[in-house]
Design a protein around this motif. Sequence first.
Motif, mmCIF file in Angstrom:
data_model
loop_
_atom_site.group_PDB
_atom_site.id
_atom_site.type_symbol
_atom_site.label_atom_id
_atom_site.label_comp_id
_atom_site.label_asym_id
_atom_site.label_seq_id
_atom_site.Cartn_x
_atom_site.Cartn_y
_atom_site.Cartn_z
ATOM 1 N N VAL A 150 -23.334 -56.877 20.369
ATOM 2 C CA VAL A 150 -24.079 -55.598 20.233
ATOM 3 C C VAL A 150 -23.380 -54.567 20.257
ATOM 4 C CG1 VAL A 150 -26.229 -57.044 21.182
ATOM 5 C CG2 VAL A 150 -24.774 -55.725 22.712
ATOM 6 N N LYS A 151 -23.728 -53.337 19.712
ATOM 7 C CA LYS A 151 -23.093 -52.158 20.037
ATOM 8 C C LYS A 151 -24.232 -51.457 21.068
ATOM 9 C CE LYS A 151 -21.707 -49.877 16.468
ATOM 10 N NZ LYS A 151 -21.348 -48.892 15.397
ATOM 11 N N VAL A 152 -23.793 -51.003 22.118
ATOM 12 C CA VAL A 152 -24.466 -50.369 22.959
ATOM 13 C C VAL A 152 -24.154 -48.954 23.562
ATOM 14 C CG1 VAL A 152 -26.115 -52.293 23.650
ATOM 15 C CG2 VAL A 152 -24.116 -51.843 24.933
ATOM 16 N N CYS A 153 -25.153 -48.081 24.088
ATOM 17 C CA CYS A 153 -24.396 -46.842 24.596
ATOM 18 C C CYS A 153 -24.203 -47.178 26.111
ATOM 19 C CB CYS A 153 -25.592 -45.810 24.486
ATOM 20 S SG CYS A 153 -25.349 -44.143 25.009
ATOM 21 N N SER B 42 -31.750 -53.839 15.832
ATOM 22 C CA SER B 42 -30.644 -52.731 15.116
ATOM 23 C C SER B 42 -29.718 -52.308 15.943
ATOM 24 C CB SER B 42 -31.685 -51.404 15.111
ATOM 25 O OG SER B 42 -31.847 -50.934 16.433
ATOM 26 N N HIS B 43 -29.276 -52.919 17.035
ATOM 27 C CA HIS B 43 -28.058 -52.909 17.974
ATOM 28 C C HIS B 43 -27.122 -54.004 17.741
ATOM 29 C CE1 HIS B 43 -30.344 -49.441 19.678
ATOM 30 N NE2 HIS B 43 -29.139 -49.124 20.442
ATOM 31 N N ILE C 97 -32.868 -54.863 24.032
ATOM 32 C CA ILE C 97 -31.663 -54.436 23.104
ATOM 33 C C ILE C 97 -32.278 -54.710 21.702
ATOM 34 C CG2 ILE C 97 -29.447 -54.708 22.226
ATOM 35 C CD1 ILE C 97 -28.384 -55.531 25.075
ATOM 36 N N GLU D 70 -24.467 -56.243 15.988
ATOM 37 C CA GLU D 70 -23.455 -56.214 14.907
ATOM 38 C C GLU D 70 -23.513 -57.539 14.001
ATOM 39 O OE1 GLU D 70 -21.353 -53.392 14.242
ATOM 40 O OE2 GLU D 70 -23.241 -52.559 15.182
ATOM 41 N N HIS E 232 -27.641 -54.293 30.437
ATOM 42 C CA HIS E 232 -28.223 -53.150 29.898
ATOM 43 C C HIS E 232 -29.580 -53.041 30.316
ATOM 44 C CE1 HIS E 232 -30.255 -51.698 26.239
ATOM 45 N NE2 HIS E 232 -29.163 -51.041 25.989
ATOM 46 N N LEU F 142 -19.789 -45.581 23.246
ATOM 47 C CA LEU F 142 -20.443 -46.872 22.919
ATOM 48 C C LEU F 142 -19.502 -48.091 23.409
ATOM 49 C CD1 LEU F 142 -21.561 -45.730 19.429
ATOM 50 C CD2 LEU F 142 -23.049 -46.013 21.565
#
Length: 166
Positions: A103-106, A148-149, A145, A151, A141, A35
């Motif tokens: 954001v926190k993304v995969c 919920s992603h 997005i 932060e 990305h 992540l």
Amino acid sequence: MKIFKCIDPEDLIKDYFSRGSKCPQTYDEYLNSDLFILGHCTSSTLLDSILMYGLLPDEKKEREYDDGVASDKESVYLSTIIDRYYFKRAVNKFAGEGILIVVKVCKANLYPDEAVMLLNNATKDLDLELYKSISSGQCKHKGPIPISHFEGIYNSVGDLIWKKNH
């Protein structure tokens, strides 16, 4: 799951001329991260819509007009560094104030930025290209997005204006 924090909102209050935060220092550090904490600079004028729908791809291809490189209309462009140029560009285009959406993304949803690939003689190794892109300060990305992603959302001087309810 290992998280790599590229964007640190605290860097907004530091006395940087234009850039702050960090990128992976080695290819192994990049490979071992699942992540990524990244940022998207935009205008406060768009905040209500963003809080309703999340970050949406640039379907109007407005980036193409800014730097001459075709924009991916299916992706959201993210920054791995805090570069105040992005605030200025958003405010010039939409008025309002510059804001940073963290954001926190995969990593599996991230792709190299076209402009970086163009400059770096791209190879067919997607991981290597994404590492180079992230190290250069930007990536994209694939797809929207969702909120919920997110932060947190900060103004350009580091004040928190929205925080995720955990």
